[in-house]
Design a protein around this motif. Structure first.
Motif, short mmCIF file in Angstrom:
data_model
loop_
_atom_site.label_atom_id
_atom_site.label_comp_id
_atom_site.label_asym_id
_atom_site.label_seq_id
_atom_site.Cartn_x
_atom_site.Cartn_y
_atom_site.Cartn_z
N PRO A 15 18.35 -16.25 15.34
CA PRO A 15 18.89 -16.29 13.70
C PRO A 15 18.98 -17.60 13.10
O PRO A 15 19.66 -18.10 13.74
CB PRO A 15 19.95 -15.49 13.99
CG PRO A 15 20.07 -14.66 15.44
CD PRO A 15 19.20 -15.74 16.20
N ARG A 21 15.22 -12.06 8.52
CA ARG A 21 15.97 -11.24 9.36
C ARG A 21 14.89 -10.39 10.26
O ARG A 21 15.27 -10.21 11.54
CB ARG A 21 17.05 -10.22 8.71
CG ARG A 21 18.17 -11.05 8.38
CD ARG A 21 19.21 -10.12 7.83
NE ARG A 21 20.29 -10.77 7.41
CZ ARG A 21 21.49 -10.76 7.95
NH1 ARG A 21 21.89 -9.34 8.52
NH2 ARG A 21 22.60 -11.33 7.49
N TRP A 24 14.04 -12.21 13.53
CA TRP A 24 15.44 -12.67 14.23
C TRP A 24 15.22 -12.02 15.76
O TRP A 24 14.85 -10.64 15.75
CB TRP A 24 16.70 -12.37 13.91
CG TRP A 24 17.08 -13.19 12.50
CD1 TRP A 24 16.11 -14.16 11.91
CD2 TRP A 24 18.36 -13.19 11.92
NE1 TRP A 24 16.90 -14.75 10.97
CE2 TRP A 24 18.01 -13.96 10.75
CE3 TRP A 24 19.35 -12.49 12.07
CZ2 TRP A 24 19.00 -14.31 9.83
CZ3 TRP A 24 20.41 -12.93 11.13
CH2 TRP A 24 20.30 -13.65 10.20
N HIS A 61 16.26 -23.45 16.67
CA HIS A 61 15.89 -22.11 16.18
C HIS A 61 15.21 -21.45 17.10
O HIS A 61 14.76 -20.26 16.89
CB HIS A 61 15.32 -22.14 14.64
CG HIS A 61 16.06 -22.67 13.75
ND1 HIS A 61 15.75 -23.57 12.86
CD2 HIS A 61 17.64 -22.62 13.52
CE1 HIS A 61 16.87 -23.74 11.76
NE2 HIS A 61 17.58 -23.32 12.48
#
Length: 95
Positions: A15, A21, A24, A61
């Motif tokens: 995330p 989103r 994610w 990430h």
């Protein structure tokens, strides 16, 4: 310091505010990487859930899934030829 992730390594997208989103927790594969003089690395990730786009993401990430794909699994071998129209500067394909 060198990169932590290798080409064609399968990763999970953590995330972050860089990707939507819906990506994610999904997986993708490293198709490019670049580092700066301070040892910060960013990666071009082909997300499996978003095959029309590559995402540029920092190491923080991404999480390695501990496996790699082969180059043959990634690319079909299909080739297109692109020419540039000198009058307009636009690309033209032979498809």
């Amino acid at each position: 310091m060198g990169p932590k992730l290798d080409f064609y390594e399968v990763v999970s997208i953590l995330p972050c505010d860089v990707v939507p989103r819906r990506l994610w927790g999904t997986q993708g594969v490293v198709v490019g990487r670049a580092g700066d003089d301070s040892g910060v690395w960013e990666y071009a990730i082909q997300a499996f859930a978003d095959e029309n786009c590559c995402w540029q993401l920092a190491e923080k990430h991404l999480r390695s899934e501990g496996r790699k794909m082969t180059k043959n699994e990634m690319y079909t071998g299909e080739v297109i030829t692109v020419h540039v129209d000198p009058a307009t500067g636009k690309g033209l394909t032979d498809k």
